[in-house]
Design an enzyme around this catalytic site. Structure first.
Site: not given
Ligand code: DGL
Length: 276
Positions: A21-22, A84, A163, A195, A197
Site C-alpha cells: 500500500d502507499s 490499495c 499516517e 480506501c 486506510h
Molecule cells: N490506502 C490507499 C487506498 O486504498 C491509498 C491512499 C493514499 O495513499 O492516498 O486507496
C-alpha cells in the site's frame, strides 16, 4: 518485461505473499488475510516515503506500484496483493500484463452495499484518484441498473491524519464530520470505505455516522479471493507452516514502527528500504 518475473514452475506453497500500500492503510487488508490464511508468510511494504498516492497522477502511482512489485518479486513472493484501491485503479492492469504471478487487487465494496441499503443511497468514501479512475467508472456502470443512488465523497487530507497516527484526535474528528455531512444529507444509510486506510477509522466513522448506518470495506472479500486464487494453482501454504509477517517501509522508520505498534503489534519486524 522484467527478469524478476518468476516462472510458475519455480513457485512453491511455502513462498510468501507480498502485500503493499502507499502506507499503513493496507494493514487493514493484511489483518483480514492473516485471519483467512493463518499459515501464509506475509511480506508487507508500506511505500510511506511516497504517501499519499490519492492525489498524485496515475503515471506516478503506476511507477510506484512497479517499483514495489519488483522489490516483492525479488523477495520471492508467489502472489501479490495490491492492498490499495488507488494503486489497483492506476496499476493493476499494468502489473498483470507485466508479471506472471497472480496479482490480486481490490475495489470499493459497492456491490455488497447494493444488497445492504434500505434508503437506496450509498456513500462511497475514497481518494480523488480512485473516484476519477476508469475502474471506478466501470463499477458505477455495472451498478447503473440498480435502483440506488451512489454518492462519491473524496476525502483529501484523511490519509495524512491516519499516517500521522491520529485516529481519534480533534483534527481527525473535525475532518471526518465534515466529510460525512454531505453523505448524511443525501440520506446514505450505507457507507463504503473505498480506501484501505479508512477501516483504521471505523470506530470513529461509526460513532459520527450513527448506529443506523452500515459500514462496509473490501478486506474480507479480498482475503477470500487470495485463498481462492492460491487454491486454484495449488499454492496454498501447508497447514504445518506457522505464518509470519515481515514489514518494510520506504518512509521514516520510527514513524512506521510507531504505527505498526498501534495497528499491528509491537513485535513487528520492520526494515527501511530505499525504493527507486
Ligand atoms: N490506502 C490507499 C487506498 O486504498 C491509498 C491512499 C493514499 O495513499 O492516498 O486507496
Amino acid at each position: 518485461m522484467t527478469n524478476s518475473n518468476t516462472s510458475i514452475h519455480h513457485r512453491s506453497p511455502q513462498q510468501p505473499i507480498g502485500v503493499f500500500d502507499s502506507g499503513i492503510g493496507g494493514l487493514s487488508v493484511l489483518r483480514d488475510i492473516r485471519r483467512e490464511l493463518p499459515h501464509e508468510h506475509l511480506l508487507y511494504v508500506a511505500d510511506s516515503g511516497h504517501a499519499p498516492y490519492g492525489d498524485k497522477s496515475s503515471a506516478f502511482i503506476a511507477a510506484r506500484s512497479v517499483a514495489v512489485t519488483e522489490f516483492l518479486l525479488n523477495q520471492n513472493v508467489k502472489a501479490i496483493v495490491i492492498a490499495c484501491n488507488t494503486a489497483t485503479g492506476a496499476a493493476a492492469r499494468l502489473l498483470r500484463q507485466r508479471y506472471s504471478v497472480p496479482i490480486i487487487g481490490l475495489e470499493p465494496a459497492i456491490k455488497p452495499a447494493l444488497t445492504c441499503t434500505r434508503s437506496g443511497v450509498i456513500g462511497v468514501m475514497a481518494t480523488q484518484q480512485t473516484l476519477a479512475s476508469a475502474k471506478f467508472a466501470a463499477l458505477l456502470t455495472e451498478c447503473a441498473r440498480q435502483p440506488v443512488r451512489i454518492v462519491p465523497q473524496a476525502c483529501p487530507g484523511l490519509v495524512e491524519r491516519i499516517e500521522a497516527g491520529d485516529l481519534n484526535g480533534a483534527a481527525t474528528r473535525t475532518l471526518v464530520a465534515k466529510l460525512l455531512a454531505p453523505l448524511r444529507d443525501a440520506g446514505a444509510d450505507t457507507l463504503v470505505l473505498g480506501c484501505t486506510h479508512y477501516p483504521h477509522l471505523r470506530p470513529l466513522i461509526a460513532e459520527l455516522a450513527g448506529s443506523n448506518v452500515t459500514i462496509l470495506d473490501s478486506g474480507a472479500a479480498v482475503a477470500r479471493q487470495v485463498r481462492r486464487r492460491l487454491m486454484e494453482i495449488a499454492l496454498l501454504a501447508p497447514s504445518s507452516q506457522c505464518g509470519q509477517e515481515w514489514f518494510w517501509t520506504s518512509g521514516e522508520l520510527a514513524q512506521t514502527q510507531k504505527l505498526l505498534a498501534q495497528l499491528w503489534n509491537n513485535q513487528a519486524q520492520l526494515t527501511r528500504i530505499h525504493l527507486p
